[in-house]
Enzyme design. Structure first.
Site, mmCIF file in Angstrom:
data_model
loop_
_atom_site.group_PDB
_atom_site.id
_atom_site.type_symbol
_atom_site.label_atom_id
_atom_site.label_comp_id
_atom_site.label_asym_id
_atom_site.label_seq_id
_atom_site.Cartn_x
_atom_site.Cartn_y
_atom_site.Cartn_z
ATOM 1 N N TYR A 1 -9.507 -20.648 -18.075
ATOM 2 C CA TYR A 1 -10.333 -19.439 -18.086
ATOM 3 C C TYR A 1 -11.546 -19.621 -18.991
ATOM 4 O O TYR A 1 -12.689 -19.382 -18.579
ATOM 5 C CB TYR A 1 -9.508 -18.239 -18.552
ATOM 6 C CG TYR A 1 -10.347 -17.012 -18.813
ATOM 7 C CD1 TYR A 1 -10.909 -16.298 -17.760
ATOM 8 C CD2 TYR A 1 -10.600 -16.581 -20.114
ATOM 9 C CE1 TYR A 1 -11.703 -15.179 -17.994
ATOM 10 C CE2 TYR A 1 -11.387 -15.464 -20.359
ATOM 11 C CZ TYR A 1 -11.937 -14.769 -19.304
ATOM 12 O OH TYR A 1 -12.722 -13.671 -19.535
ATOM 13 N N SER B 1 -17.192 -14.694 -22.210
ATOM 14 C CA SER B 1 -15.983 -14.468 -22.999
ATOM 15 C C SER B 1 -16.022 -15.264 -24.289
ATOM 16 O O SER B 1 -16.554 -16.378 -24.332
ATOM 17 C CB SER B 1 -14.749 -14.887 -22.189
ATOM 18 O OG SER B 1 -13.588 -14.863 -22.992
ATOM 19 N N ASP C 1 -1.832 -19.721 -32.544
ATOM 20 C CA ASP C 1 -2.533 -18.476 -32.877
ATOM 21 C C ASP C 1 -3.187 -18.599 -34.255
ATOM 22 O O ASP C 1 -2.487 -18.732 -35.259
ATOM 23 C CB ASP C 1 -1.552 -17.301 -32.892
ATOM 24 C CG ASP C 1 -1.592 -16.505 -31.607
ATOM 25 O OD1 ASP C 1 -2.419 -16.822 -30.734
ATOM 26 O OD2 ASP C 1 -0.795 -15.558 -31.473
ATOM 27 N N LYS D 1 -15.576 -19.888 -17.840
ATOM 28 C CA LYS D 1 -16.650 -19.018 -18.336
ATOM 29 C C LYS D 1 -17.789 -19.845 -18.939
ATOM 30 O O LYS D 1 -18.967 -19.520 -18.753
ATOM 31 C CB LYS D 1 -16.089 -18.047 -19.373
ATOM 32 C CG LYS D 1 -15.302 -16.903 -18.773
ATOM 33 C CD LYS D 1 -16.202 -15.966 -17.970
ATOM 34 C CE LYS D 1 -15.498 -14.721 -17.541
ATOM 35 N NZ LYS D 1 -16.387 -13.782 -16.807
ATOM 36 N N PHE E 1 -14.246 -10.544 -27.383
ATOM 37 C CA PHE E 1 -12.804 -10.794 -27.438
ATOM 38 C C PHE E 1 -12.040 -9.683 -26.699
ATOM 39 O O PHE E 1 -12.116 -9.580 -25.495
ATOM 40 C CB PHE E 1 -12.341 -10.904 -28.895
ATOM 41 C CG PHE E 1 -12.744 -12.187 -29.575
ATOM 42 C CD1 PHE E 1 -12.026 -13.362 -29.377
ATOM 43 C CD2 PHE E 1 -13.835 -12.224 -30.421
ATOM 44 C CE1 PHE E 1 -12.385 -14.544 -30.002
ATOM 45 C CE2 PHE E 1 -14.214 -13.399 -31.068
ATOM 46 C CZ PHE E 1 -13.481 -14.562 -30.856
#
Length: 324
Positions: free
Chosen positions: A141, A117, A282, A145, A169
């Site tokens: 997460y 990922s 973000d 990965k 993504f």
């Protein structure tokens, strides 16, 4: 040649199974069905209902089907939820990968394509992510990965495991109407469910430093992604040297506003998205460079944004019709 697809009953996994069949490679699927769907696996594809945490079951499957290699997609995939469920995330993604590697060692299966990922990068300082970009995951997460990549790397050194890891993504669209994204967290199904329910989709923030003020991200079509997973498997089977990690990225990305515009155009539902506050953390723009994957793994963006939306919309309507 036979390849085991872990998580092969899931959204991405089922497309990988389809791509393997298209390349005349026999797939075998193992899936716990915790988020996958038995009906996503063709009736003539061998299916094992079970978890990769069960190394004995995985080893039996590898032996029983004379498996050449493994495309590993099984795992817990919800980055946001992983913050509240770190133990579950690490068990499924780290312990699960370790158990898979154990089963492969026991049976002499020495080829592995790992579905990793781009969450391994976290929030990079630049807006174009390459394989040389430092990893700095910001969720359990993403961390799980990255640890999975480390486990595979170290096993490769210790046992001559031939492997590569693919980072990407946002995966969207559908390669066949009967295979669709059922995630409650992904943008495309969220928007399409809202529109078909007569609700208005929402954009979180329009004051980002981008041409239209909304976030820009990579969105890649699931069928294109599956094609490169199979290309990686074929390269490993042929003994072709591969990089340890590849980005499957668009190189330029799409904004949330562009996605919304395409949604209105394709569905024929005229709407103006609600505007909410931007979400903390973000970044303005994050896209990945796919140059290396284009060179080695037949990677390219074969679908326009309208084609991505149209395939997702067709699959959603098929799901509604089938359920009804």
């Amino acid at each position: 040649m036979t390849w085991l697809v872990t998580g092969g009953a899931g959204y991405i996994g089922s497309h990988v199974v389809s791509a393997l069949r298209g390349a005349r490679i026999q797939p075998v699927v193992i899936d716990s069905l915790s988020s996958g769907h038995r009906e996503f696996v063709p009736a003539d594809v061998p299916f094992v209902h079970g978890s990769i945490l069960d190394a004995d079951l995985v080893a039996h499957t590898l032996r029983n089907h004379a498996v050449t290699g493994v495309i590993h997609l099984a795992g817990f995939k919800y980055a946001g939820v992983s913050v509240q469920e770190p133990l579950l995330t690490y068990e499924q993604n780290v312990t699960g990968t370790a158990q898979l590697l154990k089963a492969m060692e026991l049976t002499g299966v020495d080829k592995l394509v790992f579905s990793s990922s781009a969450a391994t990068y976290g929030t990079p300082t630049g807006d174009i992510v390459t394989e040389a970009t430092p990893t700095n995951p910001e969720s359990p997460y993403g961390e799980s990965k990255l640890i999975g990549e480390w486990l595979i790397r170290d096993q490769g050194r210790a046992r001559d495991l031939k492997h590569t890891s693919l980072r990407y993504f946002n995966v969207v669209g559908s390669g066949a109407p009967e295979l669709y994204d059922t995630s409650p967290h992904n943008l495309f199904p969220i928007v399409l469910r809202a529109l078909t329910a007569g609700k208005t989709p929402r954009i979180n923030g329009i004051d980002y430093n981008t041409p239209d003020g909304t976030c820009v991200r990579d969105y890649v079509h699931v069928a294109d992604l599956a094609t490169s997973h199979v290309a990686a498997a074929q390269a490993l089977a042929a003994g072709t040297p591969l990089e340890r990690v590849y980005n499957l990225g668009s190189g330029d990305g799409l904004s949330v506003r562009q996605i919304m515009t395409a949604m209105a155009k394709v569905t024929g539902i005229d709407f103006e998205p609600e505007i909410g506050p931007r979400r903390a953390g973000d970044p303005d723009r994050i896209v990945a460079d796919g140059t290396l994957a284009a060179r080695d793994l037949n990677w390219k963006m074969r679908h326009s944004v309208e084609q991505m939306v149209a395939s997702a919309y067709d699959a959603q309507r098929h799901a509604i019709t089938t359920a009804g």
